[in-house]
Enzyme design. Structure first.
Site, PDB file in Angstrom:
ATOM      1  N   ILE A  36      -8.762   5.475 -10.691  1.00 49.79           N
ATOM      2  CA  ILE A  36      -8.000   5.006 -11.848  1.00 49.79           C
ATOM      3  C   ILE A  36      -8.465   3.614 -12.290  1.00 49.79           C
ATOM      4  CG2 ILE A  36      -5.685   4.266 -12.567  1.00 49.79           C
ATOM      5  CD1 ILE A  36      -4.542   6.561 -10.907  1.00 49.79           C
ATOM      6  N   ASP A  82     -13.443  -7.792   0.200  1.00 50.15           N
ATOM      7  CA  ASP A  82     -12.341  -7.082   0.846  1.00 50.15           C
ATOM      8  C   ASP A  82     -11.098  -7.901   0.534  1.00 50.15           C
ATOM      9  OD1 ASP A  82     -10.379  -6.106   2.576  1.00 50.15           O
ATOM     10  OD2 ASP A  82     -11.812  -5.646   4.161  1.00 50.15           O
ATOM     11  N   LYS A 142      -3.828 -15.533  -5.820  1.00 46.03           N
ATOM     12  CA  LYS A 142      -4.146 -16.905  -5.402  1.00 46.03           C
ATOM     13  C   LYS A 142      -5.553 -17.319  -5.858  1.00 46.03           C
ATOM     14  CE  LYS A 142      -2.392 -19.113  -2.211  1.00 46.03           C
ATOM     15  NZ  LYS A 142      -1.594 -20.360  -2.224  1.00 46.03           N
ATOM     16  N   SER A 159       0.970  -0.015  -9.193  1.00 42.27           N
ATOM     17  CA  SER A 159       1.949   0.309  -8.153  1.00 42.27           C
ATOM     18  C   SER A 159       2.147   1.822  -8.106  1.00 42.27           C
ATOM     19  CB  SER A 159       3.248  -0.454  -8.443  1.00 42.27           C
ATOM     20  OG  SER A 159       4.186  -0.268  -7.430  1.00 42.27           O
ATOM     21  N   LYS A 177       4.126  -1.028  -1.934  1.00 45.63           N
ATOM     22  CA  LYS A 177       4.269  -1.076  -3.395  1.00 45.63           C
ATOM     23  C   LYS A 177       5.575  -1.743  -3.811  1.00 45.63           C
ATOM     24  CE  LYS A 177       0.392   1.054  -4.471  1.00 45.63           C
ATOM     25  NZ  LYS A 177      -0.788   0.265  -4.864  1.00 45.63           N
ATOM     26  N   ILE A 206      -1.292  11.669 -11.053  1.00 43.06           N
ATOM     27  CA  ILE A 206      -2.366  11.670 -12.052  1.00 43.06           C
ATOM     28  C   ILE A 206      -3.403  12.699 -11.610  1.00 43.06           C
ATOM     29  CG2 ILE A 206      -4.137  10.310 -13.234  1.00 43.06           C
ATOM     30  CD1 ILE A 206      -1.326   9.320 -13.848  1.00 43.06           C
TER      31      ILE A 206
END
Ligand code: COA
Length: 291
Positions: A36, A82, A142, A159, A177, A206
């Site tokens: 996605i 990562d 951050k 989410s 989530k 989806i």
């Protein structure tokens, strides 16, 4: 005879948005190498943005970046990172600034998932998904926020809907989530006064994605369980992305946008759905006559 249920259209490959909507803007997308998030990146590029995609596997990222650059005519560059390791994100941000000089939009999309019961899941398995989804989102914010403040840009966090109820085999993702949703709300409130927006896209099932292939019970996700008549399509998520990043959503922040065709709003019913609402004759034995 009962009427035929409606089936929502999938917006065609021709976009309803202006092609140069994001001209001169830069997208930073974690998890953009596949699935996605790759589609979200491509749709932003089709509307003028350049992009940086992040992931752990450099060969896949490099290939995806080349394909997206070719298909859209914009520039996409890969950055190996990562999201659990803040130093790798800082390097990716530095690369982005070196190449493009700015960051306007951030998609926090890197995620991990598999099906396992609480009983059958190791402590490390749980913390791995919390590490990718939740800590990864925090670390991404951050690393990018100083630059997103400069452009008065926006965040989208990918989410889910599954944590609104108890979804079996998904305790790790549900916890992760729920925290992502909370992080986005705080980000929106803290950074709104500096012109930064933050929203969540919560996809339902989806079709034709890795998650769909590996995680969905296709028999219980047949189109009759969807009020709008079909499972989600990546195009639905692409269009939600363009809307939320565009000025059309200039006063929309701190929100969760479910894109699931009301799939998760359907109550567990003891009568056949949607037949019962289209043809009440079929359930008249269940509907008590008025006294
Ligand atoms: N069922 C139960 N536990 C699992 C699991 C599964 N299917 N897959 C991984 N785990 C556990 C591992 O056993 C390990 O725990 P342990 O040390 O107690 O044995 C822990 O999770 C970490 O797994 P590992 O593969 O070492 O971590 P990783 O950081 O390399 O990858 C994932 C973690 C989640 C990304 C990996 O499972 C994965 O590649 N998943 C598929 C890709 C994906 O999730 N894409 C998102 C689509 S929605």
């Amino acid at each position: 005879m009962a009427p035929t249920p409606y089936v929502a259209p999938v917006v065609s490959s021709e976009s309803i948005f202006k092609a140069d909507l994001f001209k001169g803007k830069v997208l930073f997308c974690t998890g953009g190498g596949s699935g996605i998030c790759r589609a979200m990146t491509e749709s932003m590029m089709r509307h003028g943005a350049n992009a940086v995609i992040l992931g752990r596997k450099l060969d896949r990222l490099t290939q995806t970046a080349a394909e997206l650059s070719k298909s859209t005519g914009r520039r996409c560059i890969p950055a190996q990172a990562d999201v659990r390791q803040p130093a790798t994100l800082k390097d990716a941000v530095a690369k982005t600034i070196q190449e493009f000089g700015r960051i306007d939009y951030v998609i926090c999309g890197a995620a991990g998932n598999f099906l396992a019961t609480i009983d059958g899941m190791s402590e490390n398995a749980f913390s791995t998904v919390i590490g990718i989804d939740t800590l990864g989102t925090f670390h991404t914010i951050k690393a990018t926020l100083p630059y997103v403040r400069e452009t008065k840009g926006a965040y989208i966090h990918v989410s889910a809907m599954l944590h609104y109820k108890g979804t079996p085999f998904q305790v790790h993702v549900s916890a992760a989530k729920a925290a992502v949703d909370a992080i986005s709300a705080v980000l929106a409130v803290e950074e709104g006064p500096r012109g930064v927006r933050s929203n969540v896209i919560a996809p339902g099932p989806i079709g034709e994605t890795e998650g769909w292939d590996r995680l969905s019970n296709k028999s219980s996700s047949s189109s009759e369980h969807f009020p709008l008549g079909r499972v989600g399509h990546v195009k639905d998520i692409e269009n939600a992305t363009i809307y939320l990043f565009s000025d059309a959503a200039a006063n929309v922040t701190g929100q969760i946008l479910p894109v699931d065709g009301a799939f998760t709003q359907v109550a567990g019913l003891s009568f056949p759905y949607p037949r019962a609402v289209l043809d009440t004759e079929s359930v008249k034995h269940m509907i008590k006559p008025r006294l």
